[in-house]
Design a protein around this motif. Sequence first.
Motif, PDB file in Angstrom:
ATOM      1  N   TYR A  37       4.529   0.562 -12.443  1.00  0.00           N
ATOM      2  CA  TYR A  37       4.228   1.279 -11.196  1.00  0.00           C
ATOM      3  C   TYR A  37       5.475   1.391 -10.311  1.00  0.00           C
ATOM      4  N   HIS A  38       6.611   1.656 -10.941  1.00  0.00           N
ATOM      5  CA  HIS A  38       7.889   1.864 -10.246  1.00  0.00           C
ATOM      6  C   HIS A  38       8.277   0.680  -9.368  1.00  0.00           C
ATOM      7  N   GLY A  39       7.878  -0.517  -9.761  1.00  0.00           N
ATOM      8  CA  GLY A  39       8.300  -1.719  -9.064  1.00  0.00           C
ATOM      9  C   GLY A  39       7.585  -2.026  -7.768  1.00  0.00           C
ATOM     10  N   LYS A  40       6.480  -1.312  -7.481  1.00  0.00           N
ATOM     11  CA  LYS A  40       5.784  -1.574  -6.213  1.00  0.00           C
ATOM     12  C   LYS A  40       4.303  -1.245  -6.314  1.00  0.00           C
ATOM     13  N   LEU A  41       3.480  -2.153  -5.787  1.00  0.00           N
ATOM     14  CA  LEU A  41       2.050  -1.923  -5.589  1.00  0.00           C
ATOM     15  C   LEU A  41       1.709  -2.334  -4.162  1.00  0.00           C
ATOM     16  N   ILE A  42       0.700  -1.704  -3.607  1.00  0.00           N
ATOM     17  CA  ILE A  42       0.216  -2.060  -2.279  1.00  0.00           C
ATOM     18  C   ILE A  42      -1.203  -2.568  -2.459  1.00  0.00           C
ATOM     19  N   CYS A  43      -1.500  -3.725  -1.870  1.00  0.00           N
ATOM     20  CA  CYS A  43      -2.844  -4.275  -2.034  1.00  0.00           C
ATOM     21  C   CYS A  43      -3.418  -4.727  -0.698  1.00  0.00           C
ATOM     22  N   GLN A  44      -4.725  -4.816  -0.684  1.00  0.00           N
ATOM     23  CA  GLN A  44      -5.466  -5.306   0.470  1.00  0.00           C
ATOM     24  C   GLN A  44      -5.094  -6.763   0.722  1.00  0.00           C
ATOM     25  N   ARG A  45      -5.028  -7.161   1.960  1.00  0.00           N
ATOM     26  CA  ARG A  45      -4.754  -8.557   2.275  1.00  0.00           C
ATOM     27  C   ARG A  45      -5.805  -9.429   1.596  1.00  0.00           C
ATOM     28  N   GLY A  46      -5.358 -10.472   0.950  1.00  0.00           N
ATOM     29  CA  GLY A  46      -6.276 -11.365   0.254  1.00  0.00           C
ATOM     30  C   GLY A  46      -6.478 -11.028  -1.208  1.00  0.00           C
ATOM     31  N   ALA A  47      -6.026  -9.858  -1.653  1.00  0.00           N
ATOM     32  CA  ALA A  47      -6.192  -9.488  -3.061  1.00  0.00           C
ATOM     33  C   ALA A  47      -5.138 -10.159  -3.944  1.00  0.00           C
ATOM     34  N   GLU A  60       2.907  -4.448   4.515  1.00  0.00           N
ATOM     35  CA  GLU A  60       3.075  -3.006   4.366  1.00  0.00           C
ATOM     36  C   GLU A  60       2.772  -2.347   5.705  1.00  0.00           C
ATOM     37  N   PHE A  61       3.720  -1.601   6.205  1.00  0.00           N
ATOM     38  CA  PHE A  61       3.547  -0.943   7.500  1.00  0.00           C
ATOM     39  C   PHE A  61       3.021   0.467   7.310  1.00  0.00           C
ATOM     40  N   THR A  62       2.071   0.826   8.146  1.00  0.00           N
ATOM     41  CA  THR A  62       1.500   2.162   8.097  1.00  0.00           C
ATOM     42  C   THR A  62       2.345   3.108   8.942  1.00  0.00           C
ATOM     43  N   LYS A  63       2.122   4.405   8.767  1.00  0.00           N
ATOM     44  CA  LYS A  63       2.879   5.389   9.540  1.00  0.00           C
ATOM     45  C   LYS A  63       2.552   5.298  11.022  1.00  0.00           C
ATOM     46  N   LYS A  64       1.301   4.966  11.326  1.00  0.00           N
ATOM     47  CA  LYS A  64       0.866   4.827  12.715  1.00  0.00           C
ATOM     48  C   LYS A  64       0.551   3.372  12.974  1.00  0.00           C
ATOM     49  N   PHE A  65       1.103   2.804  14.036  1.00  0.00           N
ATOM     50  CA  PHE A  65       0.873   1.393  14.360  1.00  0.00           C
ATOM     51  C   PHE A  65      -0.609   1.112  14.552  1.00  0.00           C
ATOM     52  N   THR A  66      -1.355   2.047  15.154  1.00  0.00           N
ATOM     53  CA  THR A  66      -2.766   1.809  15.442  1.00  0.00           C
ATOM     54  C   THR A  66      -3.605   1.688  14.184  1.00  0.00           C
ATOM     55  N   THR A  67      -3.148   2.263  13.070  1.00  0.00           N
ATOM     56  CA  THR A  67      -3.919   2.182  11.840  1.00  0.00           C
ATOM     57  C   THR A  67      -4.119   0.740  11.422  1.00  0.00           C
ATOM     58  N   ILE A  76      -5.291  -4.991   6.569  1.00  0.00           N
ATOM     59  CA  ILE A  76      -3.902  -5.403   6.604  1.00  0.00           C
ATOM     60  C   ILE A  76      -3.438  -5.334   5.164  1.00  0.00           C
ATOM     61  N   LEU A  77      -2.373  -4.603   4.916  1.00  0.00           N
ATOM     62  CA  LEU A  77      -1.922  -4.381   3.552  1.00  0.00           C
ATOM     63  C   LEU A  77      -0.701  -5.231   3.223  1.00  0.00           C
ATOM     64  N   GLN A  78      -0.568  -5.566   1.942  1.00  0.00           N
ATOM     65  CA  GLN A  78       0.589  -6.287   1.445  1.00  0.00           C
ATOM     66  C   GLN A  78       1.293  -5.430   0.413  1.00  0.00           C
ATOM     67  N   SER A  79       2.606  -5.447   0.461  1.00  0.00           N
ATOM     68  CA  SER A  79       3.419  -4.739  -0.513  1.00  0.00           C
ATOM     69  C   SER A  79       3.951  -5.755  -1.514  1.00  0.00           C
ATOM     70  N   LEU A  80       3.755  -5.493  -2.800  1.00  0.00           N
ATOM     71  CA  LEU A  80       4.264  -6.344  -3.865  1.00  0.00           C
ATOM     72  C   LEU A  80       5.409  -5.598  -4.531  1.00  0.00           C
ATOM     73  N   ASN A  81       6.632  -6.098  -4.367  1.00  0.00           N
ATOM     74  CA  ASN A  81       7.838  -5.416  -4.851  1.00  0.00           C
ATOM     75  C   ASN A  81       8.579  -6.282  -5.847  1.00  0.00           C
ATOM     76  N   GLY A  82       9.130  -5.638  -6.868  1.00  0.00           N
ATOM     77  CA  GLY A  82       9.958  -6.377  -7.814  1.00  0.00           C
ATOM     78  C   GLY A  82       9.661  -5.980  -9.235  1.00  0.00           C
ATOM     79  N   VAL A 113      -8.811  -2.397  -3.265  1.00  0.00           N
ATOM     80  CA  VAL A 113      -8.149  -3.556  -3.863  1.00  0.00           C
ATOM     81  C   VAL A 113      -6.645  -3.339  -3.842  1.00  0.00           C
ATOM     82  N   ALA A 114      -6.176  -2.256  -4.487  1.00  0.00           N
ATOM     83  CA  ALA A 114      -4.738  -1.984  -4.566  1.00  0.00           C
ATOM     84  C   ALA A 114      -4.512  -0.520  -4.913  1.00  0.00           C
ATOM     85  N   PHE A 115      -3.280  -0.058  -4.710  1.00  0.00           N
ATOM     86  CA  PHE A 115      -2.907   1.286  -5.138  1.00  0.00           C
ATOM     87  C   PHE A 115      -1.410   1.351  -5.376  1.00  0.00           C
TER      88      PHE A 115
END
Length: 152
Positions: A37-47, A60-67, A76-82, A113-115
């Motif tokens: 997945y090109h070295g990165k997945l985004i998942c839900q906090r706790g996944a 993982e930061f969203t485009k809009k802070f309010t999101t 709250i999203l987590q970015s898994l990189n590597g 869960v993730a994307f």
Amino acid sequence: QQQQQQQQQQSSSPQQGSVALGTDFPSKIIKLNLNDYHGKLICQRGAYLASNPNVNIEMEFTKKFTTGFFGGEGFILQSLNGQGDVFVKAGGTLVKKELEQGETIRISSGSLVAFSSTVEYDVQQMPGFKNVMFGGEGLFLTTLTGPGTVWL
């Protein structure tokens, strides 16, 4: 001294073993390789459960802070990189969906869960007075737009 040398040899030689992973509620544990997945997945906090040491876990930061701020506890999203394997958990029935270019799905934020990082996402509050009064997890909807892979 001979015993000390033996212990040193044993600790520096590779050994096989087992690792057991558990979850706080009945879930499916899926193994994903970030290289797919090109070295990165985004998942839900706790996944996220575990990974090899080559994986960095970041917010993982969203485009809009309010999101992220008003999207409720569950968004709250987590970015898994590597590189290498990661293990994530999914409660209930796991659905893997391949989104085509421009294909969009809308989901309750709590079911994510993730994307893959190629998927665009947006979180919106559902309009209406009832949602304010009887709000909860269904108060916010997540829109996911392909291309990419989504796990629900």
